[in-house]
Write a protein that holds these residues in place. Sequence first.
Motif, PDB file in Angstrom:
ATOM      1  N   PHE A  18      43.240  56.881 156.003  1.00 23.52           N
ATOM      2  CA  PHE A  18      43.982  56.872 154.744  1.00 23.52           C
ATOM      3  C   PHE A  18      44.954  58.041 154.684  1.00 23.52           C
ATOM      4  N   GLU A  19      44.485  59.235 155.030  1.00 23.90           N
ATOM      5  CA  GLU A  19      45.330  60.421 154.951  1.00 23.90           C
ATOM      6  C   GLU A  19      46.484  60.374 155.956  1.00 23.90           C
ATOM      7  N   LYS A  20      46.267  59.710 157.083  1.00 20.28           N
ATOM      8  CA  LYS A  20      47.346  59.555 158.060  1.00 20.28           C
ATOM      9  C   LYS A  20      48.497  58.755 157.454  1.00 20.28           C
ATOM     10  N   GLU A  21      48.162  57.699 156.724  1.00 21.98           N
ATOM     11  CA  GLU A  21      49.168  56.840 156.097  1.00 21.98           C
ATOM     12  C   GLU A  21      49.674  57.389 154.759  1.00 21.98           C
ATOM     13  N   ASN A  22      48.879  58.253 154.120  1.00 26.13           N
ATOM     14  CA  ASN A  22      49.197  58.751 152.774  1.00 26.13           C
ATOM     15  C   ASN A  22      48.951  60.257 152.693  1.00 26.13           C
ATOM     16  N   PRO A  23      49.764  61.059 153.377  1.00 25.20           N
ATOM     17  CA  PRO A  23      49.494  62.501 153.430  1.00 25.20           C
ATOM     18  C   PRO A  23      49.590  63.210 152.083  1.00 25.20           C
ATOM     19  N   ASP A  24      50.255  62.599 151.094  1.00 24.28           N
ATOM     20  CA  ASP A  24      50.415  63.232 149.781  1.00 24.28           C
ATOM     21  C   ASP A  24      49.271  62.917 148.830  1.00 24.28           C
ATOM     22  N   ILE A  25      48.297  62.135 149.293  1.00 25.43           N
ATOM     23  CA  ILE A  25      47.213  61.715 148.408  1.00 25.43           C
ATOM     24  C   ILE A  25      45.897  62.312 148.870  1.00 25.43           C
ATOM     25  N   GLU A  26      45.220  62.952 147.946  1.00 21.77           N
ATOM     26  CA  GLU A  26      43.905  63.540 148.229  1.00 21.77           C
ATOM     27  C   GLU A  26      42.836  62.668 147.570  1.00 21.77           C
ATOM     28  N   ILE A  27      41.796  62.345 148.322  1.00 22.85           N
ATOM     29  CA  ILE A  27      40.719  61.516 147.790  1.00 22.85           C
ATOM     30  C   ILE A  27      39.573  62.396 147.300  1.00 22.85           C
ATOM     31  N   LYS A  28      39.141  62.118 146.087  1.00 26.06           N
ATOM     32  CA  LYS A  28      37.939  62.750 145.527  1.00 26.06           C
ATOM     33  C   LYS A  28      36.852  61.672 145.594  1.00 26.06           C
ATOM     34  N   TRP A  29      35.910  61.832 146.516  1.00 27.54           N
ATOM     35  CA  TRP A  29      34.860  60.840 146.732  1.00 27.54           C
ATOM     36  C   TRP A  29      33.730  61.030 145.726  1.00 27.54           C
ATOM     37  N   VAL A  30      33.264  59.935 145.154  1.00 27.99           N
ATOM     38  CA  VAL A  30      32.053  59.914 144.339  1.00 27.99           C
ATOM     39  C   VAL A  30      31.133  58.936 145.054  1.00 27.99           C
ATOM     40  N   ARG A  31      30.146  59.459 145.804  1.00 29.22           N
ATOM     41  CA  ARG A  31      29.292  58.644 146.651  1.00 29.22           C
ATOM     42  C   ARG A  31      27.882  58.582 146.104  1.00 29.22           C
ATOM     43  N   ASP A  32      27.359  57.365 146.043  1.00 29.82           N
ATOM     44  CA  ASP A  32      25.977  57.169 145.616  1.00 29.82           C
ATOM     45  C   ASP A  32      25.527  55.798 146.089  1.00 29.82           C
ATOM     46  N   SER A  33      24.323  55.404 145.708  1.00 31.74           N
ATOM     47  CA  SER A  33      23.816  54.086 146.104  1.00 31.74           C
ATOM     48  C   SER A  33      24.593  52.988 145.373  1.00 31.74           C
ATOM     49  N   THR A  34      24.512  51.783 145.911  1.00 35.12           N
ATOM     50  CA  THR A  34      25.203  50.646 145.305  1.00 35.12           C
ATOM     51  C   THR A  34      24.803  50.462 143.843  1.00 35.12           C
ATOM     52  N   GLY A  35      23.503  50.530 143.560  1.00 31.26           N
ATOM     53  CA  GLY A  35      23.027  50.334 142.192  1.00 31.26           C
ATOM     54  C   GLY A  35      23.580  51.367 141.227  1.00 31.26           C
ATOM     55  N   ILE A  36      23.601  52.606 141.648  1.00 28.29           N
ATOM     56  CA  ILE A  36      24.097  53.670 140.771  1.00 28.29           C
ATOM     57  C   ILE A  36      25.608  53.555 140.579  1.00 28.29           C
ATOM     58  N   ILE A  37      26.335  53.254 141.642  1.00 27.70           N
ATOM     59  CA  ILE A  37      27.787  53.085 141.516  1.00 27.70           C
ATOM     60  C   ILE A  37      28.089  51.902 140.592  1.00 27.70           C
ATOM     61  N   THR A  38      27.362  50.804 140.750  1.00 28.11           N
ATOM     62  CA  THR A  38      27.570  49.631 139.898  1.00 28.11           C
ATOM     63  C   THR A  38      27.274  49.967 138.441  1.00 28.11           C
ATOM     64  N   ALA A  39      26.161  50.645 138.195  1.00 26.57           N
ATOM     65  CA  ALA A  39      25.814  51.038 136.823  1.00 26.57           C
ATOM     66  C   ALA A  39      26.868  51.968 136.232  1.00 26.57           C
ATOM     67  N   LYS A  40      27.359  52.881 137.035  1.00 30.39           N
ATOM     68  CA  LYS A  40      28.398  53.820 136.595  1.00 30.39           C
ATOM     69  C   LYS A  40      29.670  53.057 136.209  1.00 30.39           C
ATOM     70  N   LEU A  41      30.065  52.107 137.046  1.00 27.39           N
ATOM     71  CA  LEU A  41      31.259  51.315 136.747  1.00 27.39           C
ATOM     72  C   LEU A  41      31.081  50.496 135.468  1.00 27.39           C
ATOM     73  N   LEU A  42      29.912  49.890 135.297  1.00 31.46           N
ATOM     74  CA  LEU A  42      29.656  49.112 134.085  1.00 31.46           C
ATOM     75  C   LEU A  42      29.676  50.005 132.841  1.00 31.46           C
ATOM     76  N   ALA A  43      29.104  51.187 132.954  1.00 32.82           N
ATOM     77  CA  ALA A  43      29.076  52.118 131.819  1.00 32.82           C
ATOM     78  C   ALA A  43      30.489  52.596 131.467  1.00 32.82           C
ATOM     79  N   GLU A  44      31.363  52.658 132.452  1.00 35.58           N
ATOM     80  CA  GLU A  44      32.730  53.137 132.251  1.00 35.58           C
ATOM     81  C   GLU A  44      33.717  51.993 132.013  1.00 35.58           C
TER      82      GLU A  44
END
Length: 113
Positions: free
Chosen positions: A43-69
């Motif tokens: 990603f950074e090779k193709e988009n050097p001006d963009i910085e990624i802030k990763w939020v990593r967790d299990s599928t269930g927690i990410i899904t719950a987080k998305l639903l809550a938001e």
Amino acid sequence: MFKRLAFAAAVVAGFALQAQAATELTVYTALEAEQLAAYKKAFEKENPDIEIKWVRDSTGIITAKLLAEKDRPQADAVWGLAASSLAILDQNGMLEAYAPKDLGKISANYRDA
């Protein structure tokens, strides 16, 4: 007059600083940390001006987080989430249509109509 000049200088300086700052994307993912390195590098090779802030967790927690938001999303993108979770998000009207470059090269069996 001095106040106007000072204000104008401050506005111009603010825009200049903002233009120099890298764009930051918040990406929710359930991928393992060691898998993210390859995605980040590509990603950074193709988009050097963009910085990624990763939020990593299990599928269930990410899904719950998305639903809550749902009404106030915090993520710019979601990578590496289970198809079953994506189906839940789709049922809740939370996905946007996206057609990648060369979509026609992907068999219809592997994409949503």
